[in-house]
Design an enzyme around this catalytic site. Structure first.
Site, PDB file in Angstrom:
ATOM      1  N   LYS A  14     117.863  51.033 -18.733  1.00 20.63           N
ATOM      2  CA  LYS A  14     118.639  50.824 -19.953  1.00 20.63           C
ATOM      3  C   LYS A  14     118.239  51.904 -20.932  1.00 20.63           C
ATOM      4  O   LYS A  14     118.914  52.484 -21.801  1.00 20.63           O
ATOM      5  CB  LYS A  14     118.129  49.481 -20.687  1.00 20.63           C
ATOM      6  CG  LYS A  14     118.651  48.343 -19.518  1.00 20.63           C
ATOM      7  CD  LYS A  14     118.288  46.948 -20.198  1.00 20.63           C
ATOM      8  CE  LYS A  14     116.904  46.465 -20.356  1.00 20.63           C
ATOM      9  NZ  LYS A  14     116.279  46.197 -19.259  1.00 20.63           N
ATOM     10  N   ARG A  89     118.634  38.663 -24.289  1.00 21.36           N
ATOM     11  CA  ARG A  89     117.923  38.390 -23.094  1.00 21.36           C
ATOM     12  C   ARG A  89     118.042  36.888 -22.912  1.00 21.36           C
ATOM     13  O   ARG A  89     117.336  36.236 -21.829  1.00 21.36           O
ATOM     14  CB  ARG A  89     116.275  38.794 -23.534  1.00 21.36           C
ATOM     15  CG  ARG A  89     116.201  40.140 -22.613  1.00 21.36           C
ATOM     16  CD  ARG A  89     114.240  40.317 -22.600  1.00 21.36           C
ATOM     17  NE  ARG A  89     114.201  41.440 -21.990  1.00 21.36           N
ATOM     18  CZ  ARG A  89     113.989  42.699 -22.126  1.00 21.36           C
ATOM     19  NH1 ARG A  89     114.222  42.967 -23.352  1.00 21.36           N
ATOM     20  NH2 ARG A  89     113.346  43.478 -21.347  1.00 21.36           N
ATOM     21  N   ARG A 128     106.331  54.122 -13.995  1.00 28.26           N
ATOM     22  CA  ARG A 128     106.400  54.244 -15.404  1.00 28.26           C
ATOM     23  C   ARG A 128     104.947  53.574 -16.071  1.00 28.26           C
ATOM     24  O   ARG A 128     104.506  54.492 -16.931  1.00 28.26           O
ATOM     25  CB  ARG A 128     107.440  53.209 -16.177  1.00 28.26           C
ATOM     26  CG  ARG A 128     107.524  53.350 -17.400  1.00 28.26           C
ATOM     27  CD  ARG A 128     108.779  52.641 -18.207  1.00 28.26           C
ATOM     28  NE  ARG A 128     108.125  51.201 -18.178  1.00 28.26           N
ATOM     29  CZ  ARG A 128     109.089  50.162 -18.495  1.00 28.26           C
ATOM     30  NH1 ARG A 128     110.587  50.584 -18.955  1.00 28.26           N
ATOM     31  NH2 ARG A 128     108.899  48.946 -18.757  1.00 28.26           N
ATOM     32  N   ARG A 134     102.140  50.935 -21.554  1.00 29.86           N
ATOM     33  CA  ARG A 134     102.807  49.545 -21.698  1.00 29.86           C
ATOM     34  C   ARG A 134     102.109  48.552 -20.849  1.00 29.86           C
ATOM     35  O   ARG A 134     101.183  48.897 -19.919  1.00 29.86           O
ATOM     36  CB  ARG A 134     104.302  49.531 -21.235  1.00 29.86           C
ATOM     37  CG  ARG A 134     105.097  50.416 -22.172  1.00 29.86           C
ATOM     38  CD  ARG A 134     106.637  49.961 -21.413  1.00 29.86           C
ATOM     39  NE  ARG A 134     107.365  51.090 -22.078  1.00 29.86           N
ATOM     40  CZ  ARG A 134     108.978  50.942 -22.162  1.00 29.86           C
ATOM     41  NH1 ARG A 134     109.590  49.706 -21.672  1.00 29.86           N
ATOM     42  NH2 ARG A 134     109.732  51.885 -22.715  1.00 29.86           N
ATOM     43  N   ARG A 145     107.693  39.607 -14.984  1.00 27.27           N
ATOM     44  CA  ARG A 145     108.772  40.099 -15.801  1.00 27.27           C
ATOM     45  C   ARG A 145     110.114  39.753 -15.061  1.00 27.27           C
ATOM     46  O   ARG A 145     111.107  39.504 -15.507  1.00 27.27           O
ATOM     47  CB  ARG A 145     108.764  41.423 -16.240  1.00 27.27           C
ATOM     48  CG  ARG A 145     107.788  41.675 -17.301  1.00 27.27           C
ATOM     49  CD  ARG A 145     107.699  43.203 -17.919  1.00 27.27           C
ATOM     50  NE  ARG A 145     109.359  43.205 -18.618  1.00 27.27           N
ATOM     51  CZ  ARG A 145     109.690  44.051 -19.213  1.00 27.27           C
ATOM     52  NH1 ARG A 145     109.189  45.386 -19.067  1.00 27.27           N
ATOM     53  NH2 ARG A 145     110.917  44.184 -19.863  1.00 27.27           N
TER      54      ARG A 145
HETATM   55  O1  C5P Z   1     113.352  45.746 -23.629  1.00 28.32           O
HETATM   56  P1  C5P Z   1     111.913  46.093 -23.153  1.00 28.32           P
HETATM   57  O2  C5P Z   1     111.993  45.771 -21.961  1.00 28.32           O
HETATM   58  O3  C5P Z   1     111.558  47.535 -23.702  1.00 28.32           O
HETATM   59  O4  C5P Z   1     111.075  44.995 -23.811  1.00 28.32           O
HETATM   60  C1  C5P Z   1     109.473  44.922 -23.459  1.00 28.32           C
HETATM   61  C2  C5P Z   1     108.993  43.593 -23.958  1.00 28.32           C
HETATM   62  O5  C5P Z   1     109.333  43.163 -25.191  1.00 28.32           O
HETATM   63  C3  C5P Z   1     109.704  42.541 -22.776  1.00 28.32           C
HETATM   64  O6  C5P Z   1     109.020  42.368 -21.607  1.00 28.32           O
HETATM   65  C4  C5P Z   1     109.670  41.327 -23.782  1.00 28.32           C
HETATM   66  O7  C5P Z   1     108.078  40.530 -23.372  1.00 28.32           O
HETATM   67  C5  C5P Z   1     109.898  41.624 -24.971  1.00 28.32           C
HETATM   68  N1  C5P Z   1     111.146  41.336 -25.544  1.00 28.32           N
HETATM   69  C6  C5P Z   1     111.438  40.168 -25.771  1.00 28.32           C
HETATM   70  N2  C5P Z   1     112.800  39.795 -26.151  1.00 28.32           N
HETATM   71  C7  C5P Z   1     113.814  40.986 -26.457  1.00 28.32           C
HETATM   72  C8  C5P Z   1     113.197  42.172 -25.974  1.00 28.32           C
HETATM   73  C9  C5P Z   1     112.061  42.446 -25.609  1.00 28.32           C
HETATM   74  O8  C5P Z   1     110.900  39.157 -25.477  1.00 28.32           O
HETATM   75  N3  C5P Z   1     115.078  40.681 -26.893  1.00 28.32           N
HETATM   76 MG    MG Z   2     113.786  49.800 -22.498  1.00 30.89          MG
END
Ligand code: C5P
Ligand code: MG
Length: 192
Positions: A14, A89, A128, A134, A145
């Site tokens: 993404k 999400r 990654r 991270r 996840r």
């Molecule tokens: O979008 P990304 O994968 O970078 O997000 C990292 C973390 O941030 C996710 O694993 C989650 O714990 C949190 N997150 C969330 N709700 C969202 C976006 C991110 O809880 N809408």
């Molecule tokens: Mg991302």
């Protein structure tokens, strides 16, 4: 405005594809994950709360995410459109987004789902994790996840199928090849 959601499981590309999309279409990038990581590195109250969820591979509660997103959206200067990356999400987040956009006479024009097999996701996330700093750099958090994605996030697909703006795209292969498919989908919608 031409508003896009870039959707898919963790590690589906993404963020990578968003960078290319904003460059080609001159859109504003809103990545809730990036905002959360900034809040964490600034050690804000929001960041401290969010960190507890992120470190466990869980989702930050809807109320926090929706409030944060709304602040960001309200602060937008004139924009040709927004690409939402990592949001919504959950189905509740999708409903809140629809309402927020409706109030402004806006809507989501296309929701792009990057489809990638779990095995490939795990490979990419482990890779990654070697350099990202991270917390999802180990198999346990990665598998958590993916589980959370399957139970809470995947149902968002049906929401956008019902909205009539869903587009599934295979997110495996070369970055440029995937980008070409995304552009074709976007261009078709823009001309419609
Ligand atoms: O979008 P990304 O994968 O970078 O997000 C990292 C973390 O941030 C996710 O694993 C989650 O714990 C949190 N997150 C969330 N709700 C969202 C976006 C991110 O809880 N809408
Ligand atoms: Mg991302």
């Amino acid at each position: 405005m031409f508003n896009i959601i870039i959707f898919g499981p963790p590690g589906s590309g993404k963020g990578t594809q968003s960078e290319k999309i904003i460059e080609r279409y001159d859109l504003t990038h809103i990545s809730t994950g990036d905002i959360l990581r900034q809040e964490i590195s600034d050690n804000t109250e929001l960041g401290q709360t969010a960190r507890q969820f992120i470190d466990r591979g869980e989702l930050v509660p809807d109320s926090i995410i929706i409030g944060m997103l709304e602040n960001k959206f309200n602060a937008l200067q004139k924009s040709k459109g927004v690409i939402f990356d990592g949001f919504p999400r959950t189905v509740d987040q999708a409903r809140a987004l629809k309402e927020m956009l409706n109030k402004r006479g806006e809507r989501i024009c296309i929701m792009i789902n990057l489809e990638v097999e779990n095995e490939e996701l795990i490979d990419r996330l482990l890779k990654r994790g070697e350099t990202s700093g991270r917390s999802d750099d180990n198999l346990e958090t990665i598998e958590k996840r993916i589980k959370v994605y399957e139970s809470l996030t995947a149902p968002v697909v049906d929401f956008y199928k019902n909205e009539g703006c869903y587009m599934g795209i295979k997110g495996e292969g070369g970055i440029d090849e995937i980008f070409r498919k995304i552009c074709m989908a976007i261009d078709t919608k823009r001309m419609a």
